[in-house]
Every structure is written in structure tokens, then in C-alpha cells.
Scaffold this motif. Sequence first.
Motif, short mmCIF file in Angstrom:
data_model
loop_
_atom_site.label_atom_id
_atom_site.label_comp_id
_atom_site.label_asym_id
_atom_site.label_seq_id
_atom_site.Cartn_x
_atom_site.Cartn_y
_atom_site.Cartn_z
N LEU A 157 37.12 41.86 49.25
CA LEU A 157 37.52 41.16 48.17
C LEU A 157 38.48 40.16 48.27
O LEU A 157 39.52 40.75 48.47
N GLY A 196 37.47 47.07 46.36
CA GLY A 196 36.98 46.08 45.68
C GLY A 196 35.70 45.84 45.25
O GLY A 196 35.19 44.45 45.07
N VAL A 235 45.95 40.59 45.69
CA VAL A 235 44.59 40.45 46.29
C VAL A 235 44.57 39.18 47.11
O VAL A 235 44.22 38.96 48.60
N ALA A 276 37.89 37.89 43.61
CA ALA A 276 38.51 38.53 42.42
C ALA A 276 38.56 38.05 41.09
O ALA A 276 38.36 38.60 40.16
N LEU A 288 34.15 44.50 41.63
CA LEU A 288 34.54 43.15 41.60
C LEU A 288 33.91 42.26 42.23
O LEU A 288 33.46 41.15 41.92
N ALA A 305 39.27 48.77 41.88
CA ALA A 305 40.18 47.83 42.59
C ALA A 305 41.75 48.22 42.82
O ALA A 305 42.36 47.94 43.85
#
Length: 180
Positions: free
Chosen positions: A83, A117, A69, A88, A120, A112
Motif C-alpha cells: 500500500l 494495508g 505511508v 492509500a 485500503l 492499516a
Amino acid sequence: FPQRSGRLLLDGAVSLELSAQELAKQQAAGFETALRAYVANCVEATDSCFLGSTADEGVARIQQFLAEVDAAPLSTDLEGRELRAGNALYGLVVPLYQRAAWSALSLGLRQAFGGDGTMLLQFSDLYTSRGSSGYDNNTIEANLAIVCSDSAERPSRAEVEASIPGFEAASPTFGAALGW
């Protein structure tokens, strides 16, 4: 001082014997303990935990996800927002506070891992008091002011960078972020 206050709530008494860095390191270690308990529960409670077959594999999978990420944010269904790594991390931490939220964390992580995402980011928004039209209050700013007032320490950038290996030893997943 009843003449000066109507109600008083003491939350999270802080040890005056520990430095601000030591307190942050303990928090990082606490998050790592909670993460390992969450992953161990997944491994023990299911025949095939989506995170891996051991707690170490599961934690490594989550660390890999956070690195992914950081390199490439995930899309979400929230107003065109992505995200990103910081969100995250918050999105992971929020449900770790309560064992009852672990199933929601599993759902959010599964989504995710599949590229969405949204959940989250919603957990992160809970932590930062962000609503659909922006931030609902200044909780994060107030927290920074309070924490900074708890200590006169003001480590330099070089001192913080030098402390990061100790934070990572205490918490491989959260240490670097909380060290700053």
C-alpha cells in the motif's frame, strides 16, 4: 437526437463557468467535507473513537497516517503488493462516497494503523478497476481523456505548483494530490 442514440446517461454535469482547476479544487473540498463528516460520526457515535476525541484530532491522525505511508509503504496480503501513498489516498476516498461504507473504512484504517494495508489497497483497486489478474478495463485512462477534453487548459508545472497552496487551503488532506 433519438436517431443517433439508443440510450443516454448524463452523470455529473460540469459547470462550464468554472476552470478545470476550480472544479478539481471543489472536488478536493468535497472529499475533505466527507472525511470530516466520517470522522465526526466516529467521534459522536462511539465513546472512544480510534481516530481521536475530536474531529480535528481524527483528521490529523489520518493525515499523519498518509504521510507515514508515503515514507514507508505498508505490506498487504495481495500478491506481494504494498500500500503506497497514492493507493492509500484512493483507499480512503472510495468508502467516503457512501455513508454505508464508513464502517468498512474504519476497519480498513484500523488494520492499516496496525501495519496491514490490504483492505485500503482493495478499496483502491475498486476505484481503478483492478482485479486479481490485472486491470479489468481502462476506466482511469478514459477518465483522464474525458477530463482533459472538458477543458482546453494546460497549466504548466510552475502554474500547478503555484496553485497547490490554494488546493491545500480548500482541502488539507486531499488538496495537494488533487492539485496535480
